[in-house]
Design a protein around this motif. Structure first.
Motif, mmCIF file in Angstrom:
data_model
loop_
_atom_site.group_PDB
_atom_site.id
_atom_site.type_symbol
_atom_site.label_atom_id
_atom_site.label_comp_id
_atom_site.label_asym_id
_atom_site.label_seq_id
_atom_site.Cartn_x
_atom_site.Cartn_y
_atom_site.Cartn_z
ATOM 1 N N LEU A 42 0.833 -1.206 0.000
ATOM 2 C CA LEU A 42 0.000 0.000 0.000
ATOM 3 C C LEU A 42 0.862 1.248 0.000
ATOM 4 O O LEU A 42 1.542 1.550 0.995
ATOM 5 N N HIS A 43 0.876 1.967 -1.109
ATOM 6 C CA HIS A 43 1.628 3.222 -1.219
ATOM 7 C C HIS A 43 0.853 4.310 -0.487
ATOM 8 O O HIS A 43 -0.273 4.641 -0.855
ATOM 9 N N ALA A 44 1.484 4.865 0.544
ATOM 10 C CA ALA A 44 0.749 5.780 1.433
ATOM 11 C C ALA A 44 0.251 7.029 0.715
ATOM 12 O O ALA A 44 -0.753 7.610 1.113
ATOM 13 N N ARG A 45 0.937 7.455 -0.341
ATOM 14 C CA ARG A 45 0.520 8.696 -1.012
ATOM 15 C C ARG A 45 -0.564 8.425 -2.038
ATOM 16 O O ARG A 45 -1.236 9.329 -2.503
ATOM 17 N N ARG A 46 -0.685 7.163 -2.453
ATOM 18 C CA ARG A 46 -1.651 6.842 -3.518
ATOM 19 C C ARG A 46 -2.834 6.032 -3.015
ATOM 20 O O ARG A 46 -3.687 5.612 -3.795
ATOM 21 N N THR A 47 -2.844 5.751 -1.722
ATOM 22 C CA THR A 47 -3.926 4.940 -1.160
ATOM 23 C C THR A 47 -4.585 5.738 -0.052
ATOM 24 O O THR A 47 -3.890 6.280 0.819
ATOM 25 N N HIS A 48 -5.886 5.828 -0.074
ATOM 26 C CA HIS A 48 -6.580 6.620 0.949
ATOM 27 C C HIS A 48 -6.429 5.957 2.326
ATOM 28 O O HIS A 48 -6.420 4.727 2.430
ATOM 29 N N ILE A 49 -6.326 6.777 3.367
ATOM 30 C CA ILE A 49 -6.164 6.239 4.730
ATOM 31 C C ILE A 49 -7.262 5.236 5.083
ATOM 32 O O ILE A 49 -7.038 4.290 5.829
#
Ligand code: FEO
Length: 419
Positions: free
Chosen positions: A300-307
């Protein structure tokens, strides 16, 4: 009370009303366009479920959001062509405005309607609205109260979701109006789990639990105990999404909630990372490759995946592998936001590992990932931090695969110990 003739009158043009049981109607509203609910992504909207019990004193269970109250009131008016004066009571389980703010409009039009709630709930909603002129009946949680020829019980379930949260039980029909508990953010014309795609249900119920209730595992388990102590539940009607009317479905959702409330680990790892120049991303993929031979992995890419989705994935993962590049003396900002969110939701029972890249200070990542997430949530690290300078070599990536395999083996060992 609605006569059979008047029921027939709107049954051909339903005004969106559904009969969920004899003398119990769904009169809620769908918020089809909602895409965000206090920071949680809601890709298919939600519903604010409100129900009408057609006793000799017609009684509403829970209100809807203020912005959709006109639709709710027009639905109620279609049931009572002689006017809202026929409605006698509204029971309020929970003060959060998605279930309470509509009463402001309803009570402007029909101030005679009695608001039935606990003192704690009145204290809370009185901070949101001017309740000084409302016709209020305070009840003790757990004590039966009459609504004309029928009886209800409002049981307090503190912190599932707020301190004043409650659920209402209708013993005659064995219906539990469970408010936030067992809900899902799904806007739908269907009212029951057995009418919708089970995988859609699972995805949204899990996301809802992770983002709304994960913090409150113990209170949720207490609420489940209270439900188990009721003299039978034939139907569960939450205030968001669909309800449950088959014993096997009620059993399924209680089992899911019990597992989620305990954060029971599955054979699964979440690799959560952020990256500036590909290095940490390649490390994350290599860790996932190494682990993926043995367990399920989500990268899970933190910048491209919603929290929202990272929280839902973390809920039942046995391990979190967390990586970042260094930005000045910290992790990258989108990763920091995720660490803060997972800490706020109180993830627990996790194994862990940390990795990433740095330019000139190798101590930043272990210090920050530990202080921002691992230490406060007691993540148990199963390998030494693996931090490489600027960008990983082929040998470093090979080591990442081995780290992934080690994390996966630790997960398998943990699950075996818990059997
Ligand atoms: Fe759906 Fe806590 O409100």
């Amino acid at each position: 009370m609605l006569s059979s003739t008047s029921f027939h009158r709107f049954s051909s043009i339903t005004h969106g009303i559904s009969k969920v049981a004899n003398e119990v109607l769904w009169i809620g509203v769908n918020d089809w366009d909602l895409r965000e609910f206090h920071s949680m992504e809601t890709p298919i909207g939600t519903s604010y479920n409100s129900y009408l019990i057609q006793s000799s004193q017609p009684t509403i269970i829970d209100a809807v959001k203020y912005t959709l109250a006109d639709e709710w009131i027009s639905r109620l008016s279609s049931v009572y062509p002689n006017g809202l004066k026929e409605i006698k009571n509204i029971v309020l389980n929970h003060a959060e405005p998605d279930h309470s703010s509509g009463i402001v409009k309803l009570l402007e039009k029909a101030p005679h309607i009695k608001l039935i709630l606990t003192q704690k709930n009145l204290d809370t909603i009185s901070r949101f609205y001017n309740s000084s002129k409302w016709n209020v009946q305070i009840i003790q949680g757990g004590t039966p109260f009459e609504i004309g020829n029928k009886t209800l019980i409002l049981a307090e379930v503190p912190m599932a979701h707020w301190p004043e949260s409650g659920v209402t039980y209708f013993p005659e029909k064995k219906i539990l109006f469970s408010n936030d508990a067992f809900g899902q953010h799904i806007a739908t014309t269907k009212r029951f789990y057995d009418e919708i795609d089970p995988s859609l249900y699972y995805t949204e119920a899990k996301s809802y639990y992770a983002n709304i209730l994960m913090k409150h595992g113990k209170p949720v388990l207490n609420a489940i105990k209270k439900v188990a102590g009721l003299p039978g539940v034939d139907m569960v009607l939450p205030s968001h999404g669909v309800g449950f009317r088959r014993p096997e479905d009620i059993g399924k959702i209680i089992k899911l909630y019990t597992n989620w409330a305990n954060q029971t680990p599955e054979k699964k790892i979440s690799v959560i990372y952020d990256c500036n120049w590909f290095g940490t991303e390649r490390m994350a993929h290599a860790i996932a490759n190494g682990a993926g031979k043995l367990v399920e992995v989500n990268c899970l890419h933190a910048r491209r995946t919603h929290i929202t989705h990272i929280a839902a994935d973390a809920l039942d993962s046995a391990a979190l592998a967390v990586g970042s590049s260094v930005l000045h003396d910290n992790v990258l900002p989108d990763l920091a936001m995720n660490l803060q969110y997972l800490r706020c939701l109180s993830v627990k029972n996790k194994l862990g590992a940390l990795f990433g890249t740095y330019g000139w200070n190798p101590t930043v990542l272990p210090k920050e990932i530990r202080s921002q997430l691992f230490l406060p949530t007691k993540v148990k690290e199963v390998v030494e931090p693996f931090i490489v300078k600027w960008s990983p070599s082929e040998a470093d990536l090979q080591k990442c695969e081995e780290i992934g395999k080690t994390i996966a083996e630790s997960v398998i060992e943990l699950l075996q110990q818990q059997k």
